[in-house]
Design an enzyme around this catalytic site. Sequence first.
Site, PDB file in Angstrom:
ATOM      1  N   SER A 121       0.866  -1.192   0.000  1.00  0.00           N
ATOM      2  CA  SER A 121       0.000   0.000   0.000  1.00  0.00           C
ATOM      3  C   SER A 121       0.893   1.229   0.000  1.00  0.00           C
ATOM      4  O   SER A 121       2.056   1.173   0.412  1.00  0.00           O
ATOM      5  CB  SER A 121      -0.876   0.014   1.255  1.00  0.00           C
ATOM      6  OG  SER A 121      -1.423   1.289   1.449  1.00  0.00           O
ATOM      7  N   TYR A 135      -1.302  -1.320  10.355  1.00  0.00           N
ATOM      8  CA  TYR A 135      -1.406  -1.459   8.896  1.00  0.00           C
ATOM      9  C   TYR A 135      -0.179  -0.833   8.222  1.00  0.00           C
ATOM     10  O   TYR A 135       0.409  -1.407   7.310  1.00  0.00           O
ATOM     11  CB  TYR A 135      -2.696  -0.778   8.428  1.00  0.00           C
ATOM     12  CG  TYR A 135      -3.026  -0.954   6.957  1.00  0.00           C
ATOM     13  CD1 TYR A 135      -3.217  -2.211   6.398  1.00  0.00           C
ATOM     14  CD2 TYR A 135      -3.183   0.161   6.126  1.00  0.00           C
ATOM     15  CE1 TYR A 135      -3.534  -2.358   5.056  1.00  0.00           C
ATOM     16  CE2 TYR A 135      -3.507   0.023   4.780  1.00  0.00           C
ATOM     17  CZ  TYR A 135      -3.683  -1.242   4.254  1.00  0.00           C
ATOM     18  OH  TYR A 135      -3.992  -1.393   2.925  1.00  0.00           O
ATOM     19  N   ILE A 169     -11.263   2.154  -6.552  1.00  0.00           N
ATOM     20  CA  ILE A 169     -12.653   1.670  -6.521  1.00  0.00           C
ATOM     21  C   ILE A 169     -12.661   0.196  -6.894  1.00  0.00           C
ATOM     22  O   ILE A 169     -12.072  -0.196  -7.906  1.00  0.00           O
ATOM     23  CB  ILE A 169     -13.536   2.473  -7.506  1.00  0.00           C
ATOM     24  CG1 ILE A 169     -13.520   3.961  -7.117  1.00  0.00           C
ATOM     25  CG2 ILE A 169     -14.966   1.927  -7.521  1.00  0.00           C
ATOM     26  CD1 ILE A 169     -14.224   4.881  -8.116  1.00  0.00           C
TER      27      ILE A 169
HETATM   28  N1  LIG Z   1      -8.920  -1.095  -0.998  1.00  0.00           N
HETATM   29  C1  LIG Z   1      -8.020  -0.132  -1.116  1.00  0.00           C
HETATM   30  O1  LIG Z   1      -8.368   1.040  -1.415  1.00  0.00           O
HETATM   31  C2  LIG Z   1      -6.550  -0.450  -0.911  1.00  0.00           C
HETATM   32  C3  LIG Z   1      -5.617   0.600  -0.966  1.00  0.00           C
HETATM   33  C4  LIG Z   1      -4.267   0.301  -0.817  1.00  0.00           C
HETATM   34  C5  LIG Z   1      -3.849  -1.007  -0.614  1.00  0.00           C
HETATM   35  N2  LIG Z   1      -4.774  -2.015  -0.554  1.00  0.00           N
HETATM   36  C6  LIG Z   1      -4.284  -3.383  -0.353  1.00  0.00           C
HETATM   37  O2  LIG Z   1      -4.686  -4.159  -1.450  1.00  0.00           O
HETATM   38  C7  LIG Z   1      -4.937  -5.513  -1.038  1.00  0.00           C
HETATM   39  C8  LIG Z   1      -6.333  -5.913  -1.481  1.00  0.00           C
HETATM   40  O3  LIG Z   1      -7.252  -4.970  -0.946  1.00  0.00           O
HETATM   41  P1  LIG Z   1      -8.799  -5.155  -1.243  1.00  0.00           P
HETATM   42  O4  LIG Z   1      -9.453  -3.899  -0.771  1.00  0.00           O
HETATM   43  O5  LIG Z   1      -8.960  -5.607  -2.630  1.00  0.00           O
HETATM   44  O6  LIG Z   1      -9.119  -6.319  -0.198  1.00  0.00           O
HETATM   45  P2  LIG Z   1     -10.527  -7.019   0.168  1.00  0.00           P
HETATM   46  O7  LIG Z   1     -11.562  -6.663  -0.831  1.00  0.00           O
HETATM   47  O8  LIG Z   1     -10.786  -6.694   1.605  1.00  0.00           O
HETATM   48  O9  LIG Z   1     -10.172  -8.554   0.005  1.00  0.00           O
HETATM   49  C9  LIG Z   1      -9.236  -9.121   0.874  1.00  0.00           C
HETATM   50  C10 LIG Z   1      -9.060 -10.573   0.535  1.00  0.00           C
HETATM   51  O10 LIG Z   1      -8.212 -11.185   1.525  1.00  0.00           O
HETATM   52  C11 LIG Z   1      -8.934 -12.258   2.165  1.00  0.00           C
HETATM   53  N3  LIG Z   1      -8.570 -12.280   3.578  1.00  0.00           N
HETATM   54  C12 LIG Z   1      -8.642 -11.261   4.457  1.00  0.00           C
HETATM   55  N4  LIG Z   1      -8.242 -11.674   5.675  1.00  0.00           N
HETATM   56  C13 LIG Z   1      -7.918 -12.984   5.542  1.00  0.00           C
HETATM   57  C14 LIG Z   1      -7.464 -13.975   6.434  1.00  0.00           C
HETATM   58  N5  LIG Z   1      -7.244 -13.704   7.726  1.00  0.00           N
HETATM   59  N6  LIG Z   1      -7.247 -15.220   5.974  1.00  0.00           N
HETATM   60  C15 LIG Z   1      -7.456 -15.523   4.661  1.00  0.00           C
HETATM   61  N7  LIG Z   1      -7.882 -14.625   3.758  1.00  0.00           N
HETATM   62  C16 LIG Z   1      -8.126 -13.379   4.200  1.00  0.00           C
HETATM   63  C17 LIG Z   1     -10.399 -11.898   1.979  1.00  0.00           C
HETATM   64  O11 LIG Z   1     -11.213 -13.034   2.142  1.00  0.00           O
HETATM   65  P3  LIG Z   1     -12.654 -12.871   2.864  1.00  0.00           P
HETATM   66  O12 LIG Z   1     -13.399 -11.819   2.097  1.00  0.00           O
HETATM   67  O13 LIG Z   1     -13.231 -14.220   2.798  1.00  0.00           O
HETATM   68  O14 LIG Z   1     -12.341 -12.390   4.267  1.00  0.00           O
HETATM   69  C18 LIG Z   1     -10.378 -11.351   0.554  1.00  0.00           C
HETATM   70  O15 LIG Z   1     -10.285 -12.402  -0.380  1.00  0.00           O
HETATM   71  C19 LIG Z   1      -4.751  -5.542   0.481  1.00  0.00           C
HETATM   72  O16 LIG Z   1      -3.450  -6.012   0.745  1.00  0.00           O
HETATM   73  C20 LIG Z   1      -4.865  -4.074   0.875  1.00  0.00           C
HETATM   74  O17 LIG Z   1      -4.117  -3.792   2.037  1.00  0.00           O
HETATM   75  C21 LIG Z   1      -6.108  -1.763  -0.694  1.00  0.00           C
END
Ligand SMILES: NC(=O)c1ccc[n+]([C@@H]2O[C@H](COP(=O)([O-])OP(=O)(O)OC[C@H]3O[C@@H](n4cnc5c(N)ncnc54)[C@H](OP(=O)(O)O)[C@@H]3O)[C@@H](O)[C@H]2O)c1
Length: 240
Positions: A121, A135, A169
Amino acid sequence: MRQHLVIGGTRGIGREVVKRLLATGEAVSVLGRKAPSPGDAEAAGVRYWTGDLATDPAGPLAEILARGPLGSLIFCHRFKGPGEAWDGELRTSLSATKAIIEAAAPHFDPTGPRSIVLTSSIVSHFVADEQPVGYHVAKAGMNQMARYYAVTLGARGIRVNTVSPSVFIKEESAAFYADNPELTARLSGITPLARMGFAGEVAEAILFLAGERASFITGQDLIVDGGISLQAPPSMARKL
Ligand SMILES: NC(=O)c1ccc[n+]([C@@H]2O[C@H](COP(=O)([O-])OP(=O)(O)OC[C@H]3O[C@@H](n4cnc5c(N)ncnc54)[C@H](OP(=O)(O)O)[C@@H]3O)[C@@H](O)[C@H]2O)c1
């Protein structure tokens, strides 16, 4: 059968990565906490496993690795859940990631491209105080973990890189941004590319690093933020 393993591939960026890998006809294994979205498990070549990395980092890994040698290992998970965020972030993002990399490293296909991509991130470089300290520390640690393994796994031909997105998004948050047009306009207004990015665009960056076109790139962090982080904060403030 050579396979790609996507940790956290049931939602958000991970799900976009899985869709794109499947479109190439490759076999994909996916680990998430909960079951995939309806219909996802019916795609040809995909298998889903459930497990909670926060409590059991090994989970079904042995069973997944028995499916076939790895082409790529892609991490898209982040800690979400009950309990203290500091412990959860470190356990899920750092300890579980390390355990999976070390268990998976001997299982890469020696005859094909081999790579690991960790989704980090922008908070690995900057402070976003709407997110907890754990985080930030976990993501910064992930970047250094990638550099460490880039060096130590390099002789085996395994490349290791990180992708650092800013806010984007995803399918799951599209309605939120549509319902909050002022916030969306403000975020777009401070982005040099004049819009918010999408999960699919982050997935493309991950797959670039995972694939052969990045064959001599290792230990690098690719920022995917439409240029937001290029600007001095006072300059951004003037745009608001
Ligand atoms: N969203 C943003 O704006 C953003 C910005 C910067 C960086 N990121 C990074 O990008 C990555 C993806 O983000 P996202 O928003 O796409 O994530 P997300 O929609 O929250 O999806 C997270 C994924 O990880 C799985 N997961 C979470 N905790 C887990 C655990 N304890 N054991 C096994 N699986 C687990 C979830 O499964 P379940 O749904 O079944 O829990 C889901 O498949 C992350 O590393 C996040 O830190 C995101």
